[in-house]
Design a protein around this motif. Structure first.
Motif, mmCIF file in Angstrom:
data_model
loop_
_atom_site.group_PDB
_atom_site.id
_atom_site.type_symbol
_atom_site.label_atom_id
_atom_site.label_comp_id
_atom_site.label_asym_id
_atom_site.label_seq_id
_atom_site.Cartn_x
_atom_site.Cartn_y
_atom_site.Cartn_z
ATOM 1 N N ARG A 168 35.811 -31.610 -21.975
ATOM 2 C CA ARG A 168 35.965 -30.875 -20.417
ATOM 3 C C ARG A 168 34.173 -30.759 -20.684
ATOM 4 N N ASN A 199 33.014 -16.127 -23.704
ATOM 5 C CA ASN A 199 34.358 -16.970 -23.367
ATOM 6 C C ASN A 199 34.087 -18.952 -23.679
ATOM 7 N N TYR A 200 32.949 -19.183 -23.272
ATOM 8 C CA TYR A 200 33.229 -20.136 -23.267
ATOM 9 C C TYR A 200 31.369 -20.640 -23.828
ATOM 10 N N GLU A 238 29.738 -23.549 -22.212
ATOM 11 C CA GLU A 238 28.845 -23.217 -20.991
ATOM 12 C C GLU A 238 27.259 -22.721 -22.437
ATOM 13 N N ARG A 298 37.298 -14.403 -18.008
ATOM 14 C CA ARG A 298 36.020 -15.681 -17.397
ATOM 15 C C ARG A 298 35.298 -15.533 -16.235
ATOM 16 N N CYS A 299 34.296 -15.776 -16.263
ATOM 17 C CA CYS A 299 33.576 -14.752 -15.181
ATOM 18 C C CYS A 299 34.137 -15.247 -13.920
ATOM 19 N N THR A 300 34.508 -15.761 -13.162
ATOM 20 C CA THR A 300 35.273 -17.243 -12.193
ATOM 21 C C THR A 300 36.840 -15.876 -11.787
ATOM 22 N N GLN A 322 37.712 -20.242 -9.078
ATOM 23 C CA GLN A 322 37.263 -21.990 -10.572
ATOM 24 C C GLN A 322 35.844 -22.223 -10.726
ATOM 25 N N ARG A 323 35.310 -22.506 -11.609
ATOM 26 C CA ARG A 323 33.732 -22.812 -11.406
ATOM 27 C C ARG A 323 34.229 -24.427 -11.345
ATOM 28 N N GLY A 324 35.943 -25.794 -11.587
ATOM 29 C CA GLY A 324 35.466 -26.571 -11.740
ATOM 30 C C GLY A 324 35.808 -27.071 -10.235
ATOM 31 N N PHE A 374 28.032 -24.328 -8.243
ATOM 32 C CA PHE A 374 28.619 -22.753 -9.045
ATOM 33 C C PHE A 374 27.338 -21.931 -9.318
HETATM 34 O O1 G3H Z 1 33.307 -17.794 -16.932
HETATM 35 C C1 G3H Z 1 32.990 -17.869 -16.228
HETATM 36 C C2 G3H Z 1 32.793 -20.035 -16.417
HETATM 37 O O2 G3H Z 1 32.072 -20.835 -16.315
HETATM 38 C C3 G3H Z 1 34.546 -20.165 -15.693
HETATM 39 O O3 G3H Z 1 35.184 -21.721 -16.059
HETATM 40 O O4 G3H Z 1 36.264 -21.514 -13.602
HETATM 41 O O5 G3H Z 1 36.491 -23.338 -15.208
HETATM 42 O O6 G3H Z 1 37.193 -21.149 -16.260
HETATM 43 P P1 G3H Z 1 36.311 -21.330 -14.993
#
Ligand code: G3H
Length: 541
Positions: free
Chosen positions: A141, A188-189, A193, A319-321, A477-479, A485
């Motif tokens: 990604r 976490n990323y 990120e 995940r923040c999301t 989700q972010r994507g 975002f």
């Molecule tokens: O931790 C936060 C991320 O930006 C979430 O991304 O929704 O693709 O897991 P994601």
């Protein structure tokens, strides 16, 4: 004890890790990248322990993965000075290159980065406990994000490659870099990120210092040579170590122009406060969230339950999301909880390399203790653990727990658990979950599950003014990464997406002249003989 023992048995004994995924001895990373050189760090190193424990009789010991530099203030300031020199008040080689040239450097880096895929993916698995599929996805990604950024940059350049004539003034408007950018990604990323800020910052012509999060450091080392070999001296620099020692002093100099930080709002506030002239600092922040799902009476539970499990438990809820609070209509709460707890029981739990595994050990120190406290607090105040084994712990592994009924007296109702706890509350009056979203300190996203377009449509309108994304019958989700975002309240500052990031790390700049004959001749001459990279009508295909 039955579940604890089961969990304990999930961890491998020495020699039980499949050869394909095993790591030889601790990786000692004692280099750092400053001013185009990979310098050796002679000072203290920090041990990196894996979330994966090795079972030895009754004991579970976190595997020692490697070590990285605990840099000091003076060395960190050298990294800053290298970036300041490379930018040279906007006169350096990098900020004055043409967009076409900068793109070539970034493409060259991507080529070298891809050669390191297997190494980085393996370190991601061992360092932060991501499943092999998720770790590979994070890498791929990120590569795709870089490609999309290059395309967006070309598009931005194309629309800027023309003159505007208004009220007797001819002007060319482009976006220019801001200076020195400090990029700090989350654990976490740690790859994705960090790169979703670092790459747009670079391609716009800024010089960058990046500091990986405390967890998720080693995976950056295989890429340091690629950075060194791909970019001009001082354009990319690294610092490793404790924030207080290596980041606060950088901010205190006032020479950081942009802070790109993904982490907690508390840490972000502390960093911003170090800057002597806060008005000069641009901040791009991705912070906490407590995204809710609202499950309406007519929700299709065969779709809703798997989506909630995905939303709440992908990468163990780190995940923040992630969905961090589920609100279910009282008429369907019973059946929803049955299905949810069965779905959680069916999830495969194990080590990151196991095929189909969904829940894995967690990297944060003391995380299982924190999650246990949340469960105990909720149970003491009247909630029940609804799924067998929920909340069982062994070593670094926490068995996902569905908690019900959760209310405002409990910590888990307010705190971002960032882990595999699924708090559930039921409602009769839709005003209750809406009030929850309004009263929350966070404003990132919400998920709405239901079938009636009339009801969903009516709910969307107030909710879009509380959060930045409302997901219908879908997890948060972010994507896709081309979507904006962002977040309200304590959840974010600024917007990231492939194209928004290019804006965030740049500022609109204009060259203008009255349209007199001599001025027209000057501009025409500059364009015809390619005397400027800024005043140019070159078109990148
Ligand atoms: O931790 C936060 C991320 O930006 C979430 O991304 O929704 O693709 O897991 P994601």
């Amino acid at each position: 004890m039955e579940f604890e023992e089961k969990i304990r048995r999930m961890f491998p004994a020495a020699g039980e890790v499949p050869a394909e995924f095993s790591l030889d001895g601790p990786v000692v990373c004692d280099r750092y990248l400053v001013d185009g050189e990979l310098r050796r760090w002679e000072g203290p190193l920090r041990d990196v322990l894996s979330p994966v424990c090795i079972r030895d009789g009754e004991a579970l010991d976190q595997k020692l993965l490697g070590r990285y530099p605990l840099m000091d203030e003076a060395t960190s300031l050298e990294a800053l000075e290298a970036a300041v020199r490379a930018y040279d008040h906007g006169r350096g080689l990098w900020p004055t290159l043409s967009v076409r040239q900068r793109i070539k450097y970034v493409e060259d880096f991507t080529f070298r980065m891809r050669e390191k895929r297997d190494e980085v993916v393996k370190l991601l698995m061992w360092e932060i406990g991501k499943t092999h599929a998720d770790a590979a996805n994070e890498f791929d990604r990120t590569v795709e994000y870089i490609r999309d950024t290059v395309d967006a940059m070309k598009e931005l350049d194309r629309v800027s490659s023309r003159f505007v004539i208004q009220k007797g003034i001819i002007g060319q408007i482009r976006r220019g870099p801001l200076g020195v950018v400090l990029c700090m990604g989350p654990h976490n990323y740690p790859l994705n990120e960090t790169f979703t800020t670092l790459i747009p910052a670079l391609i716009m012509g800024n010089a960058v210092i990046f500091k990986p999060p405390r967890l998720g450091v080693l995976l950056h080392f295989p890429l340091l040579e690629a950075f060194r070999d791909s970019f001009p001296r001082g354009v990319v620099n690294t610092v490793f170590g404790r924030g207080q020692q290596v980041v606060h002093p950088l901010m205190g100099t006032g020479k950081v122009d942009v802070l790109a930080f993904i982490g907690s709002s508390r840490a972000a506030d502390l960093l911003k406060k170090q800057h002597p002239k806060p008005h000069r600092l641009r901040s791009v922040l991705g912070l906490e969230a407590k995204n809710a799902a609202i499950i309406l009476r007519d929700a299709d539970l065969d779709l809703t339950v798997p989506e909630c499990v995905l939303g709440a438990l992908s990468y163990n809820g780190q995940r923040c999301t992630a969905l961090k609070m589920l609100w279910v209509h009282s008429e369907i709460t019973g059946v929803f909880l049955d299905k949810l707890s069965r779905a959680v029981t069916d999830l495969r739990m194990g080590m990151p390399w196991e095929e189909g595994v969904r829940v894995t050990p967690m990297p944060e120190l003391d995380k299982t203790r924190y999650l246990t406290e949340l469960v105990e607090d909720a149970v003491a105040k009247g909630a029940k653990v609804m799924n067998p084994g929920g909340g069982a712990v062994a070593g670094t592994f926490f068995h996902p727990a569905v908690l019900y009924p959760v209310n405002e007296t409990m910590r888990v109702y307010h705190e971002e658990q960032f882990g595999p706890i699924i708090p559930v509350a039921s409602f009769d009056d839709i005003e209750r979950p809406i009030r929850y979203v309004i009263d929350s300190n966070y404003g990132q996203q919400v998920s709405l599950f239901g079938s009636d377009p009339e009801v969903i449509g009516r709910l969307v309108d107030p909710l879009v003014n509380q959060v930045c994304r409302v997901n219908i019958n879908s997890q948060c989700q972010r994507g896709p990464d081309t979507f904006p975002f962002c977040g309200r309240k304590d959840s974010a500052e600024g917007t990231l997406s492939v194209s928004d990031a290019l804006r965030v790390f740049s500022i609109r700049t204009i060259v203008a002249a009255k349209t007199t004959e001599p001025n027209k001749a000057i501009v025409e001459d500059i364009v015809r003989d390619h005397r400027s990279n800024f005043i140019s009508t070159d078109f990148i295909l």
